[in-house]
Design a protein around this motif. Structure first.
Motif, PDB file in Angstrom:
ATOM      1  N   GLU A 191       0.828  -1.205   0.000  1.00 29.89           N
ATOM      2  CA  GLU A 191       0.000   0.000   0.000  1.00 29.89           C
ATOM      3  C   GLU A 191       0.864   1.257   0.000  1.00 29.89           C
ATOM      4  OE1 GLU A 191      -3.063   0.219   2.924  1.00 29.89           O
ATOM      5  OE2 GLU A 191      -4.157  -1.508   2.119  1.00 29.89           O
ATOM      6  N   MET A 192       1.953   1.235   0.763  1.00 32.33           N
ATOM      7  CA  MET A 192       2.841   2.393   0.801  1.00 32.33           C
ATOM      8  C   MET A 192       3.452   2.670  -0.576  1.00 32.33           C
ATOM      9  SD  MET A 192       4.766   1.809   4.449  1.00 32.33           S
ATOM     10  CE  MET A 192       5.739   3.317   4.360  1.00 32.33           C
ATOM     11  N   LEU A 193       3.663   1.608  -1.348  1.00 30.31           N
ATOM     12  CA  LEU A 193       4.239   1.767  -2.678  1.00 30.31           C
ATOM     13  C   LEU A 193       3.174   1.936  -3.760  1.00 30.31           C
ATOM     14  CD1 LEU A 193       7.135  -0.757  -2.337  1.00 30.31           C
ATOM     15  CD2 LEU A 193       7.418   1.560  -3.180  1.00 30.31           C
ATOM     16  N   GLY A 194       1.907   1.760  -3.402  1.00 29.39           N
ATOM     17  CA  GLY A 194       0.847   1.936  -4.374  1.00 29.39           C
ATOM     18  C   GLY A 194       0.594   0.717  -5.230  1.00 29.39           C
ATOM     19  N   MET A 195       0.935  -0.468  -4.743  1.00 32.36           N
ATOM     20  CA  MET A 195       0.726  -1.713  -5.485  1.00 32.36           C
ATOM     21  C   MET A 195      -0.734  -2.149  -5.330  1.00 32.36           C
ATOM     22  SD  MET A 195       2.909  -5.234  -4.981  1.00 32.36           S
ATOM     23  CE  MET A 195       2.810  -6.589  -6.159  1.00 32.36           C
ATOM     24  N   PRO A 196      -1.478  -2.369  -6.410  1.00 30.11           N
ATOM     25  CA  PRO A 196      -2.889  -2.755  -6.298  1.00 30.11           C
ATOM     26  C   PRO A 196      -3.086  -4.044  -5.513  1.00 30.11           C
ATOM     27  CG  PRO A 196      -2.345  -2.136  -8.555  1.00 30.11           C
ATOM     28  CD  PRO A 196      -1.047  -2.215  -7.810  1.00 30.11           C
ATOM     29  N   ILE A 197      -4.182  -4.110  -4.794  1.00 26.64           N
ATOM     30  CA  ILE A 197      -4.473  -5.269  -3.940  1.00 26.64           C
ATOM     31  C   ILE A 197      -4.480  -6.565  -4.747  1.00 26.64           C
ATOM     32  CG2 ILE A 197      -6.263  -6.367  -2.529  1.00 26.64           C
ATOM     33  CD1 ILE A 197      -7.052  -3.575  -1.559  1.00 26.64           C
ATOM     34  N   ARG A 198      -5.032  -6.504  -5.965  1.00 30.23           N
ATOM     35  CA  ARG A 198      -5.193  -7.727  -6.766  1.00 30.23           C
ATOM     36  C   ARG A 198      -3.859  -8.390  -7.111  1.00 30.23           C
ATOM     37  NH1 ARG A 198      -5.841  -3.381 -10.188  1.00 30.23           N
ATOM     38  NH2 ARG A 198      -4.387  -3.322 -11.965  1.00 30.23           N
ATOM     39  N   ASP A 199      -2.771  -7.626  -7.040  1.00 31.77           N
ATOM     40  CA  ASP A 199      -1.469  -8.141  -7.466  1.00 31.77           C
ATOM     41  C   ASP A 199      -0.569  -8.571  -6.306  1.00 31.77           C
ATOM     42  OD1 ASP A 199      -2.173  -7.591 -10.083  1.00 31.77           O
ATOM     43  OD2 ASP A 199      -1.283  -5.587 -10.052  1.00 31.77           O
ATOM     44  N   LEU A 253       5.152   3.320 -11.998  1.00 35.86           N
ATOM     45  CA  LEU A 253       5.920   4.553 -11.898  1.00 35.86           C
ATOM     46  C   LEU A 253       5.478   5.553 -12.968  1.00 35.86           C
ATOM     47  CD1 LEU A 253       8.270   6.214 -10.701  1.00 35.86           C
ATOM     48  CD2 LEU A 253       9.811   4.976 -12.255  1.00 35.86           C
ATOM     49  N   ALA A 254       5.220   5.066 -14.173  1.00 35.30           N
ATOM     50  CA  ALA A 254       4.764   5.946 -15.250  1.00 35.30           C
ATOM     51  C   ALA A 254       3.423   6.596 -14.884  1.00 35.30           C
ATOM     52  CB  ALA A 254       4.636   5.153 -16.552  1.00 35.30           C
ATOM     53  N   VAL A 280       5.045   6.143  -1.905  1.00 32.77           N
ATOM     54  CA  VAL A 280       6.491   6.187  -2.103  1.00 32.77           C
ATOM     55  C   VAL A 280       6.844   6.336  -3.582  1.00 32.77           C
ATOM     56  CG1 VAL A 280       8.625   4.858  -1.865  1.00 32.77           C
ATOM     57  CG2 VAL A 280       6.972   4.898   0.014  1.00 32.77           C
ATOM     58  N   LEU A 281       6.119   5.643  -4.453  1.00 33.86           N
ATOM     59  CA  LEU A 281       6.405   5.754  -5.882  1.00 33.86           C
ATOM     60  C   LEU A 281       6.273   7.191  -6.375  1.00 33.86           C
ATOM     61  CD1 LEU A 281       4.911   2.704  -7.839  1.00 33.86           C
ATOM     62  CD2 LEU A 281       7.268   3.535  -7.869  1.00 33.86           C
ATOM     63  N   SER A 282       5.293   7.905  -5.869  1.00 36.21           N
ATOM     64  CA  SER A 282       5.111   9.303  -6.273  1.00 36.21           C
ATOM     65  C   SER A 282       6.264  10.170  -5.789  1.00 36.21           C
ATOM     66  CB  SER A 282       3.781   9.834  -5.725  1.00 36.21           C
ATOM     67  OG  SER A 282       2.690   9.113  -6.262  1.00 36.21           O
ATOM     68  N   THR A 283       6.769   9.892  -4.602  1.00 31.86           N
ATOM     69  CA  THR A 283       7.936  10.617  -4.098  1.00 31.86           C
ATOM     70  C   THR A 283       9.140  10.368  -4.992  1.00 31.86           C
ATOM     71  OG1 THR A 283       7.169  10.573  -1.811  1.00 31.86           O
ATOM     72  CG2 THR A 283       9.537  10.812  -2.148  1.00 31.86           C
ATOM     73  N   PHE A 284       9.333   9.115  -5.382  1.00 37.43           N
ATOM     74  CA  PHE A 284      10.433   8.793  -6.290  1.00 37.43           C
ATOM     75  C   PHE A 284      10.252   9.490  -7.643  1.00 37.43           C
ATOM     76  CE2 PHE A 284      11.791   4.709  -4.023  1.00 37.43           C
ATOM     77  CZ  PHE A 284      13.043   5.219  -3.699  1.00 37.43           C
ATOM     78  N   ALA A 285       9.001   9.518  -8.138  1.00 37.81           N
ATOM     79  CA  ALA A 285       8.742  10.150  -9.431  1.00 37.81           C
ATOM     80  C   ALA A 285       9.074  11.637  -9.392  1.00 37.81           C
ATOM     81  CB  ALA A 285       7.282   9.944  -9.832  1.00 37.81           C
ATOM     82  N   ALA A 286       8.727  12.292  -8.276  1.00 43.04           N
ATOM     83  CA  ALA A 286       9.048  13.709  -8.135  1.00 43.04           C
ATOM     84  C   ALA A 286      10.558  13.919  -8.064  1.00 43.04           C
ATOM     85  CB  ALA A 286       8.369  14.269  -6.885  1.00 43.04           C
ATOM     86  N   ALA A 287      11.249  13.031  -7.358  1.00 39.88           N
ATOM     87  CA  ALA A 287      12.706  13.133  -7.249  1.00 39.88           C
ATOM     88  C   ALA A 287      13.370  12.888  -8.605  1.00 39.88           C
ATOM     89  CB  ALA A 287      13.220  12.129  -6.214  1.00 39.88           C
ATOM     90  N   GLU A 288      12.794  11.982  -9.400  1.00 37.70           N
ATOM     91  CA  GLU A 288      13.319  11.728 -10.735  1.00 37.70           C
ATOM     92  C   GLU A 288      13.204  12.988 -11.597  1.00 37.70           C
ATOM     93  OE1 GLU A 288      12.524   8.541 -14.380  1.00 37.70           O
ATOM     94  OE2 GLU A 288      10.867   9.245 -13.117  1.00 37.70           O
ATOM     95  N   LYS A 289      12.067  13.667 -11.492  1.00 38.56           N
ATOM     96  CA  LYS A 289      11.855  14.894 -12.261  1.00 38.56           C
ATOM     97  C   LYS A 289      12.888  15.952 -11.904  1.00 38.56           C
ATOM     98  CE  LYS A 289       8.233  18.245 -13.400  1.00 38.56           C
ATOM     99  NZ  LYS A 289       6.830  18.676 -13.129  1.00 38.56           N
ATOM    100  N   ASP A 290      13.327  15.968 -10.635  1.00 43.41           N
ATOM    101  CA  ASP A 290      14.334  16.934 -10.170  1.00 43.41           C
ATOM    102  C   ASP A 290      15.761  16.462 -10.435  1.00 43.41           C
ATOM    103  OD1 ASP A 290      12.316  18.605  -9.278  1.00 43.41           O
ATOM    104  OD2 ASP A 290      12.352  17.810  -7.220  1.00 43.41           O
ATOM    105  N   GLY A 291      15.903  15.299 -11.080  1.00 43.20           N
ATOM    106  CA  GLY A 291      17.230  14.792 -11.401  1.00 43.20           C
ATOM    107  C   GLY A 291      17.970  14.159 -10.242  1.00 43.20           C
TER     108      GLY A 291
END
Length: 375
Positions: free
Chosen positions: A123-131, A172-173, A183-194
């Motif tokens: 859940e913290m990483l945003g992984m769907p329950i079904r998976d 992530l996309a 957490v994935l969204s935090t990583f995505a924002a950090a990726e955008k900032d290089g």
């Protein structure tokens, strides 16, 4: 401190020496990729994708990269943030117990200890329950990198690791386009900032998904077995549930999921009065240090009231486990609810079903219990 030919390494067992070793910057992390170097050149080439991913794992990078990842993730694992997850952990624990209560039995490992922390970190990483059922299968294969593994096992490990990374890339996309509070969204924002690359993100999300539930699962199962083996302590904990945090610390000390850590000397050092040359392997055996009679009174006694309890189960200094607060909270809530709902639960099997990972670490394959008492 002693040289162990079977390990081709030095073994450190005193608590003080282990603490000092964990804080000594001259002792570098002996990451799992080093084990791959023992393979033939052709086998190493075949497993290059596995090694490349391991080299990006937080804790197995250089110190600067390790700090970079910790800073990105720190807010998710602070005690205050973790406390906010307590209501959800309670819900998940009750849901898991509701599913097995009608049968009057469960396998604690399969039905509770693994799915609870797996659902939380997913859940913290945003992984769907079904998976989420995929997570356990992947983790079983990836765990190979912590063991002495053969080529076939390492191939399965690489396959599952790459499958897991491929699964995470579309998620992530999505977060790049539609950020959430995960957490994935935090990583995505950090990726955008290089600050981080896509490959680093998926590699470290694999680490979080794997490490974020494996260690807590073993803590819950091993901890319950300790209570069964010490019925007077189990009775005390049922009468005084406020002792649960202290009981969790004692579970970590007596049979925590981290039995040892491996380090490599980057220059000559002296540990416990023994001179050690550069490029030597050292095992810091927390499983021994946490029973050091110089630090712990009656070290072989399991005592849920023990204080102070200066165990090293979560490491020290820069190597301190990022998820320590989360593991403590999940285990605390799990035991409070389990013992309240089933105060008379008892083990089905007389002999523990152990799987030995290494000379210093083991976990339970199964822990079958009868669910008696209140439901």
């Amino acid at each position: 401190m002693t040289w162990v030919p079977e390990l081709n390494a030095y073994l450190v067992t005193r608590h003080a020496d282990i603490v000092a070793g964990m804080k000594d910057r001259r002792l570098a992390n002996a990451n799992m990729a080093q084990g791959l170097r023992r393979l033939s050149p052709a086998e190493q080439d075949e497993l290059l994708p596995l090694r490349a991913s391991l080299d990006m794992w937080m804790g197995h990078t250089n110190p600067a990269d390790h700090v970079r990842f910790q800073q990105l993730l720190k807010r998710y694992f602070m005690p205050a943030t973790v406390d906010a997850l307590r209501p959800r952990v309670r819900e998940l624990t009750h849901e898991l117990l509701d599913a097995v209560a009608p049968q009057g039995r469960m396998d604690v490992v399969k039905d509770l200890a693994f799915p609870l922390p797996a659902n939380v970190i997913a859940e913290m990483l945003g992984m769907p329950i079904r998976d989420r059922d995929l997570l356990h299968a992947w983790s079983r294969d990836i765990h190979t990198v912590f063991q002495i593994a053969n080529l076939a096992q390492l191939r399965r490990c690489q396959r599952s690791l790459l499958e897991m990374q491929d699964y995470l890339r579309p998620l992530l996309a999505e977060r790049r386009q539609q950020p959430r509070e995960d957490v994935l969204s935090t990583f995505a924002a950090a990726e955008k900032d290089g600050l981080v690359t896509e490959d680093e993100i998926v590699a470290n999300c694999v680490l979080l998904l794997f490490a974020g539930h494996e260690t807590t699962a073993h803590l819950i199962a091993n901890g319950l077995l300790l209570l069964f083996q010490n019925p007077e302590q189990l009775d005390l904990l049922k009468k005084k549930p406020e002792l649960t945090p202290s009981a969790v610390e004692e579970m970590l000390r007596c049979d925590g999921p981290g039995g040892s850590v491996v380090r490599i000397t980057t220059e000559p050092v002296v540990i416990g009065g023994v001179p050690i040359a550069a490029h030597q392997t050292i095992y810091l055996a927390m499983v021994a240090g946490n029973r050091d009679p110089e630090v712990f009174d009656e070290p072989d006694r399991f005592d849920v009231t023990r204080t102070p309890n200066r165990h090293t189960a979560f490491g020290m200094g820069a190597s301190y486990c990022l998820g320590a607060a989360l593991a403590r909270m999940e285990t605390d809530e799990c035991f409070r609810i389990l013992l309240d709902r089933f105060p008379d639960l008892r083990p089905v099997d007389a002999t523990p079903d152990w799987h030995v990972n290494s000379p210093f670490q083991h976990h339970l394959n199964t822990l079958r219990v009868e669910l008696t008492g209140r439901h």
